[in-house]
Design a protein around this motif. Sequence first.
Motif, PDB file in Angstrom:
ATOM      1  N   THR A  45       0.600  -0.897  -0.035  1.00  0.00           N
ATOM      2  CA  THR A  45      -0.185   0.029  -0.299  1.00  0.00           C
ATOM      3  C   THR A  45       1.101   1.295  -0.049  1.00  0.00           C
ATOM      4  N   SER A  46       0.100   2.592   0.080  1.00  0.00           N
ATOM      5  CA  SER A  46       1.428   4.073   0.107  1.00  0.00           C
ATOM      6  C   SER A  46       0.659   4.502   1.323  1.00  0.00           C
ATOM      7  N   VAL A  47       1.285   5.710   1.462  1.00  0.00           N
ATOM      8  CA  VAL A  47       0.836   7.205   2.049  1.00  0.00           C
ATOM      9  C   VAL A  47       0.068   7.663   1.716  1.00  0.00           C
ATOM     10  N   ASP A  48       0.207   8.126   0.076  1.00  0.00           N
ATOM     11  CA  ASP A  48      -0.886   8.440  -0.518  1.00  0.00           C
ATOM     12  C   ASP A  48      -0.874   8.030  -1.951  1.00  0.00           C
ATOM     13  N   GLU A  49      -1.754   9.096  -2.770  1.00  0.00           N
ATOM     14  CA  GLU A  49      -2.064   8.646  -3.918  1.00  0.00           C
ATOM     15  C   GLU A  49      -0.996   9.509  -5.033  1.00  0.00           C
ATOM     16  N   HIS A  50      -0.131   9.626  -4.628  1.00  0.00           N
ATOM     17  CA  HIS A  50       0.983   9.506  -5.133  1.00  0.00           C
ATOM     18  C   HIS A  50       2.212   8.831  -6.225  1.00  0.00           C
ATOM     19  N   THR A  51       1.278   7.814  -5.574  1.00  0.00           N
ATOM     20  CA  THR A  51       2.775   6.610  -6.155  1.00  0.00           C
ATOM     21  C   THR A  51       1.649   5.479  -7.104  1.00  0.00           C
ATOM     22  N   GLU A  52       2.714   4.726  -7.447  1.00  0.00           N
ATOM     23  CA  GLU A  52       2.295   4.100  -8.919  1.00  0.00           C
ATOM     24  C   GLU A  52       2.744   2.684  -8.310  1.00  0.00           C
ATOM     25  N   ASN A  53       1.287   2.282  -7.706  1.00  0.00           N
ATOM     26  CA  ASN A  53       1.898   0.823  -6.393  1.00  0.00           C
ATOM     27  C   ASN A  53       1.521  -0.319  -7.379  1.00  0.00           C
ATOM     28  N   SER A  54       0.269   0.132  -8.607  1.00  0.00           N
ATOM     29  CA  SER A  54       0.495  -1.738  -9.664  1.00  0.00           C
ATOM     30  C   SER A  54       2.012  -1.447 -10.092  1.00  0.00           C
ATOM     31  N   THR A 155      -2.062  -6.068  -3.782  1.00  0.00           N
ATOM     32  CA  THR A 155      -1.748  -4.412  -4.165  1.00  0.00           C
ATOM     33  C   THR A 155      -3.373  -3.615  -4.268  1.00  0.00           C
ATOM     34  N   ALA A 156      -3.204  -2.028  -3.222  1.00  0.00           N
ATOM     35  CA  ALA A 156      -3.902  -1.475  -2.623  1.00  0.00           C
ATOM     36  C   ALA A 156      -3.857  -0.581  -2.526  1.00  0.00           C
ATOM     37  N   PRO A 157      -5.026   0.417  -2.261  1.00  0.00           N
ATOM     38  CA  PRO A 157      -4.547   1.943  -2.772  1.00  0.00           C
ATOM     39  C   PRO A 157      -4.174   2.219  -1.483  1.00  0.00           C
ATOM     40  N   PRO A 158      -3.958   3.390  -1.452  1.00  0.00           N
ATOM     41  CA  PRO A 158      -3.547   4.128  -0.304  1.00  0.00           C
ATOM     42  C   PRO A 158      -4.289   3.649   1.335  1.00  0.00           C
ATOM     43  N   PHE A 159      -3.353   3.303   2.622  1.00  0.00           N
ATOM     44  CA  PHE A 159      -3.388   2.939   3.657  1.00  0.00           C
ATOM     45  C   PHE A 159      -4.173   3.944   4.516  1.00  0.00           C
ATOM     46  N   LEU A 177       5.473  -0.624   2.177  1.00  0.00           N
ATOM     47  CA  LEU A 177       5.022   0.927   2.263  1.00  0.00           C
ATOM     48  C   LEU A 177       5.514   1.711   0.866  1.00  0.00           C
ATOM     49  N   VAL A 178       4.492   2.197  -0.199  1.00  0.00           N
ATOM     50  CA  VAL A 178       5.444   2.791  -1.433  1.00  0.00           C
ATOM     51  C   VAL A 178       5.294   4.400  -0.503  1.00  0.00           C
ATOM     52  N   ALA A 179       5.664   5.429  -1.170  1.00  0.00           N
ATOM     53  CA  ALA A 179       6.463   7.054  -1.136  1.00  0.00           C
ATOM     54  C   ALA A 179       6.950   7.305  -1.753  1.00  0.00           C
ATOM     55  N   ARG A 180       6.377   8.666  -2.750  1.00  0.00           N
ATOM     56  CA  ARG A 180       6.848   9.244  -3.796  1.00  0.00           C
ATOM     57  C   ARG A 180       8.216  10.808  -3.100  1.00  0.00           C
ATOM     58  N   THR A 181       9.440  10.727  -3.297  1.00  0.00           N
ATOM     59  CA  THR A 181      10.146  11.925  -3.469  1.00  0.00           C
ATOM     60  C   THR A 181       9.245  12.671  -3.854  1.00  0.00           C
ATOM     61  N   ASN A 182       9.815  14.084  -2.768  1.00  0.00           N
ATOM     62  CA  ASN A 182       9.095  15.010  -3.497  1.00  0.00           C
ATOM     63  C   ASN A 182       7.652  15.265  -3.278  1.00  0.00           C
ATOM     64  N   LYS A 183       7.603  14.679  -3.453  1.00  0.00           N
ATOM     65  CA  LYS A 183       5.255  14.011  -3.378  1.00  0.00           C
ATOM     66  C   LYS A 183       4.738  13.878  -1.978  1.00  0.00           C
ATOM     67  N   SER A 184       5.719  12.617  -1.530  1.00  0.00           N
ATOM     68  CA  SER A 184       4.959  12.239   0.326  1.00  0.00           C
ATOM     69  C   SER A 184       5.447  13.124   0.729  1.00  0.00           C
ATOM     70  N   LYS A 185       4.946  13.744   2.154  1.00  0.00           N
ATOM     71  CA  LYS A 185       4.784  14.388   3.116  1.00  0.00           C
ATOM     72  C   LYS A 185       5.691  13.457   4.372  1.00  0.00           C
ATOM     73  N   LEU A 204       7.209  -3.753   6.701  1.00  0.00           N
ATOM     74  CA  LEU A 204       8.437  -5.189   6.276  1.00  0.00           C
ATOM     75  C   LEU A 204       9.729  -4.226   5.475  1.00  0.00           C
ATOM     76  N   GLY A 205       9.485  -2.703   4.690  1.00  0.00           N
ATOM     77  CA  GLY A 205      10.562  -2.020   4.027  1.00  0.00           C
ATOM     78  C   GLY A 205       9.714  -1.127   2.894  1.00  0.00           C
ATOM     79  N   THR A 206      10.232   0.154   2.966  1.00  0.00           N
ATOM     80  CA  THR A 206       8.975   1.285   2.678  1.00  0.00           C
ATOM     81  C   THR A 206      10.138   1.159   1.018  1.00  0.00           C
ATOM     82  N   ILE A 207       9.256   1.644   0.106  1.00  0.00           N
ATOM     83  CA  ILE A 207      10.051   1.938  -1.204  1.00  0.00           C
ATOM     84  C   ILE A 207      10.120   3.455  -1.699  1.00  0.00           C
ATOM     85  N   LEU A 208      10.966   4.142  -1.944  1.00  0.00           N
ATOM     86  CA  LEU A 208      10.694   5.794  -2.171  1.00  0.00           C
ATOM     87  C   LEU A 208      10.692   5.559  -3.901  1.00  0.00           C
ATOM     88  N   GLN A 209       9.252   5.566  -4.225  1.00  0.00           N
ATOM     89  CA  GLN A 209       9.616   6.396  -5.471  1.00  0.00           C
ATOM     90  C   GLN A 209       9.162   7.631  -6.046  1.00  0.00           C
TER      91      GLN A 209
END
Length: 211
Positions: A45-54, A155-159, A177-185, A204-209
């Motif tokens: 899942t992700s922090v917000d909608e700015h990521t491409e989780n799929s 694969t799921a929408p933002p938590f 967890l997925v977050a986007r650099t310069n987008k996710s606060k 288990l880990g955070t991926i910075l997109q």
Amino acid sequence: MRSVSEKVKQRLMLNEQYVSTQQIRMIQIRLNRFIRHEPSALILTSVDEHTENSLVSAKLAMAMAQQGKRVLLVDTDLSSPALHVFFQNKNEWGWANAVQERRGVRNMIRETMVPNLCLLTTGMTQRFSHEMWMPEKIKGVVEECKKAFDLVLFTAPPFLSSANTQLLTDYCEGVILVARTNKSKKEKLVTTVDAIERSGREVLGTILQTG
């Protein structure tokens, strides 16, 4: 001329613009330790909608499958299904059908062009309401998905903005967890991690997109 599937595969494996192979490898190491002894269901899942989780989940699932793990990738983003497009599969029957109609998932799972990697799409979601997301309807499907695979990756929408994601997390052993650099606060990232841990699940880990 390259086939459509080859183009899709290249995009998923080599597109460093969105998530680096190095990050995927680091998450792989953690997952290999986590799922060493028994089948596991994890949710991405992700922090917000700015990521491409799929896209991120597809790359991670492919990487795990290439290590010899039997992987099932499940698309539960009913509002924006995308994994069937990446893998050139039809989206007629899938997750929504299995949960809503309590059908067995075995006949809905499809192989992909990647050895050891199978896909369960969302299914045709227009007919289904959010009432399908009831605890008693979720647990059995998750357990059935785990029977034939080493790893089931949802694969799921933002938590924080999806009650459905939070409910599904209760039936998974861990969260990526997925977050986007310069987008996710940063504050929202901290809040999301705290909410996940308070639910009793481990990040288990955070991926910075990037990009």
